[in-house]
Enzyme design. Structure first.
Site, short mmCIF file in Angstrom:
data_model
loop_
_atom_site.label_atom_id
_atom_site.label_comp_id
_atom_site.label_asym_id
_atom_site.label_seq_id
_atom_site.Cartn_x
_atom_site.Cartn_y
_atom_site.Cartn_z
N TRP A 36 -11.05 -6.54 -1.70
CA TRP A 36 -10.26 -5.41 -1.17
C TRP A 36 -10.55 -4.09 -1.89
O TRP A 36 -10.68 -4.06 -3.12
CB TRP A 36 -8.78 -5.73 -1.35
N ASN A 38 -9.00 0.10 -1.89
CA ASN A 38 -8.28 1.25 -1.31
C ASN A 38 -8.72 2.54 -1.98
O ASN A 38 -9.93 2.83 -1.94
CB ASN A 38 -6.77 1.03 -1.13
N ASP A 39 -7.84 3.33 -2.54
CA ASP A 39 -8.18 4.71 -2.92
C ASP A 39 -9.47 4.88 -3.74
O ASP A 39 -9.71 4.11 -4.67
CB ASP A 39 -7.09 5.32 -3.82
N GLN A 55 -9.69 1.59 -6.17
CA GLN A 55 -8.63 0.59 -6.24
C GLN A 55 -9.18 -0.69 -5.66
O GLN A 55 -9.70 -0.70 -4.53
CB GLN A 55 -7.41 1.07 -5.45
N ARG A 166 2.64 8.89 -10.60
CA ARG A 166 1.29 8.31 -10.59
C ARG A 166 0.18 9.27 -10.14
O ARG A 166 0.41 10.41 -9.82
CB ARG A 166 1.27 7.07 -9.71
N ASP A 167 -1.02 8.70 -10.13
CA ASP A 167 -2.24 9.28 -9.56
C ASP A 167 -2.68 10.58 -10.26
O ASP A 167 -2.89 11.62 -9.60
CB ASP A 167 -2.05 9.52 -8.04
N GLU A 222 1.41 11.12 -2.59
CA GLU A 222 0.48 10.36 -3.43
C GLU A 222 -0.83 11.15 -3.56
O GLU A 222 -1.12 12.06 -2.79
CB GLU A 222 0.19 8.99 -2.80
C1 FRU Z 1 -2.28 5.31 -2.42
C2 FRU Z 1 -1.68 4.47 -3.54
C3 FRU Z 1 -1.55 5.27 -4.82
C4 FRU Z 1 -1.55 4.19 -5.87
C5 FRU Z 1 -2.52 3.19 -5.28
C6 FRU Z 1 -2.18 1.75 -5.54
O1 FRU Z 1 -2.90 4.54 -1.44
O2 FRU Z 1 -0.43 3.93 -3.14
O3 FRU Z 1 -0.42 6.11 -4.89
O4 FRU Z 1 -1.95 4.69 -7.12
O5 FRU Z 1 -2.54 3.40 -3.89
O6 FRU Z 1 -3.20 0.90 -5.09
#
Ligand code: FRU
Length: 496
Positions: A36, A38-39, A55, A166-167, A222
């Protein structure tokens, strides 16, 4: 020394990647090494290469305890996978190494500033604590810093939530010091962007609340990013839980661009305008970097977070990035174009200057087909007194499937529709974009890369994209019209 948890992830991905054949992945879009993605995280240029972290949950093709995956590239399009960079192996990140960014420290090492998530029982229910943590490395291996967390609860303004914090996105100032934006939830429950500064990249201090959402754009925000571009300050954020606003924003998670000025004394952003970053279906969690040649380059997770079920649970990978985009500001709007490096991969040119497309079964053009291509279209009415009702391009098409892009000039609406792309999920399949400033001529640049379509409208004034998981053999393209359209097409296969 790498932790046993990181070593385990590295061993696993080294084996599991062999199960994914080359042809099963997009060619130019970074997809999960295994499992998987993501970001995008830590998008940077370090020691002569572009680095992109992400991610990552290597073990299954769904979201899980977040690791950081890692890839490098010389040109933003051909990526080489490196071993996973971070695993959730410390107390403060035991429930995930969430998103963050990369910067170069004064001694030349690379810092990753990321969100550590730790979940604890409190009053009988589980509560997250999110803190910002540092890992320092050489472009391959990273050691978590002993002084973590380096930005914690004590650096939050009054009323801010420690569970949604976060982030962090860091950049280096001209004087060598560092600045950082991160998001948190304010007392009203909606998002805000916090501004931090550091002289050495290790010791941070809270400066100011850069901007508050005040529930205008969704709830929690985010993945913030903040930079000066062509004389304007640009703030990018990805709001969760939005309600639709006309054609500009859709319900669910969006990514928006706020443009304006920055009062550096007060550390406050002065907002002047806002716009959607992508009018299509699959786009979230942007991150930008400044390339050595001065270009501001953006990348995003090419996925609508509400539609993560679109891939079958047993698919060997889930999640890909969009094509990196070059940003610029013109007439108070943010423009986005595919990075110019893409043009180096263009194969033979197939061009048609003036094709008449009229009512009927549709027009196909010799040499205009394929699933990995870069195509420019100019769509005009036959004459100004004789405007067509609808133009449509069908692609990723065979007897069973097609995805379509259609335009109705009287409404100025461009629609992307993937209903017949082979999807078996009850998710969003169509999205419409009101073409800004449309007058007679519509210019589209369409990029296909097996499992996605990206449409750059009128030189990047607007963009629409979507993932499609249609079988790669569906590669026909046809053009259709109600009324008469005059069409110019320039098509290039994209080849490595
Ligand atoms: C955005 C998010 C971020 C977080 C990450 C977790 O897609 O929710 O805010 O850091 O993904 O995977």
């Amino acid at each position: 020394m790498n932790s046993p948890m990181l070593e385990k992830a590295r061993r696993f991905e080294e084996e599991a990647r062999l199960e994914i054949a080359d042809g099963e992945r997009p060619r130019f879009h970074l997809s999960a090494y295994t499992g998987w993605l993501n970001d995008p995280n830590g998008f940077s240029y370090y020691n002569g290469k572009y680095h992109l972290f992400y991610q990552y949950y290597p073990y299954e093709s769904h979201w899980g305890p977040m690791h950081w995956g890692h890839a490098v590239s010389g040109n933003l399009l051909e990526w080489e996978y490196l071993p996973a960079a971070l695993a959730p192996d410390m107390y403060y990140d035991s429930d995930g190494c969430f998103s963050g960014s990369a910067y170069t420290l004064p001694d030349g090492s690379q810092a990753l500033l990321y969100t550590g998530v730790h979940c604890d029982g409190e009053n009988g229910s589980k509560v997250d604590t999110q803190t910002q943590n540092l890992a320092v490395g050489d472009g391959l291996d990273y050691q978590k810093y002993d002084g973590n967390p380096i930005i914690a609860e004590n650096m939050l303004p009054a009323g801010a939530s420690k569970s949604d914090f976060r982030d962090p996105k860091v950049w280096q100032e001209k004087d060598g010091s560092y600045s950082c934006v991160a998001v948190s939830r304010a007392a009203d429950g909606s998002g805000q962007v916090l501004f931090y500064r550091s002289k050495d990249g290790y010791r941070w201090r809270f400066e100011s609340v850069l901007v508050e959402n005040k529930k205008r754009f969704g709830m929690m925000w985010e993945c913030p990013d903040f930079f000066l571009l062509d004389g304007k300050w640009v703030l990018l954020v990805s709001p969760m839980d939005m309600q639709p606003q006309g054609f500009e924003y859709h319900s669910g998670n969006n990514t928006i661009c706020l443009m304006g000025d920055f009062d550096e004394e007060k550390g406050v952003f002065i907002e002047q305008s806002n716009q959607s970053m992508d009018y299509g279906i699959d786009f979230y969690a942007t991150q930008t970097m400044l390339a050595p040649d001065g270009r501001r380059i953006l990348i995003a997770w090419m996925q609508n977070p509400d539609a993560v079920t679109i891939r079958e649970p047993h698919s060997p990978w889930a999640g890909q990035m969009c094509i990196p985009r070059e940003l610029s500001v013109k007439d108070g709007r943010l423009y986005q174009k595919p990075v110019r490096e893409l043009e180096r991969y263009r194969g033979e040119k197939v061009a048609y200057e003036d094709v008449s497309v009229t009512d009927g079964d549709g027009v196909t053009l010799a040499g205009v087909a394929g699933r990995v291509l870069d195509m420019e279209l100019i769509i005009r009415p036959k004459d100004k007194g004789n405007i067509y009702t609808k133009f449509e391009m069908r692609f990723a098409k065979n007897d069973e499937y097609f995805t379509r892009l259609s335009f109705r000039p009287h409404e100025g609406v461009l629609k992307l529709d993937r209903e017949f792309s082979g999807s078996r999920r009850a998710i969003v399949h169509q999205r419409r974009c009101l073409v800004d400033g449309y007058e007679d001529v519509l210019k589209l640049r369409v990029i296909l890369d097996l499992y996605s379509v990206e449409v750059f409208i009128n030189d990047g004034r607007q963009v629409m994209n979507a993932t499609i998981y249609t079988e790669p053999a569906a590669e026909e393209i046809s053009f259709h019209a109600d009324g008469e359209v005059r069409l110019a097409v320039e098509k290039y296969g994209l080849e490595k």
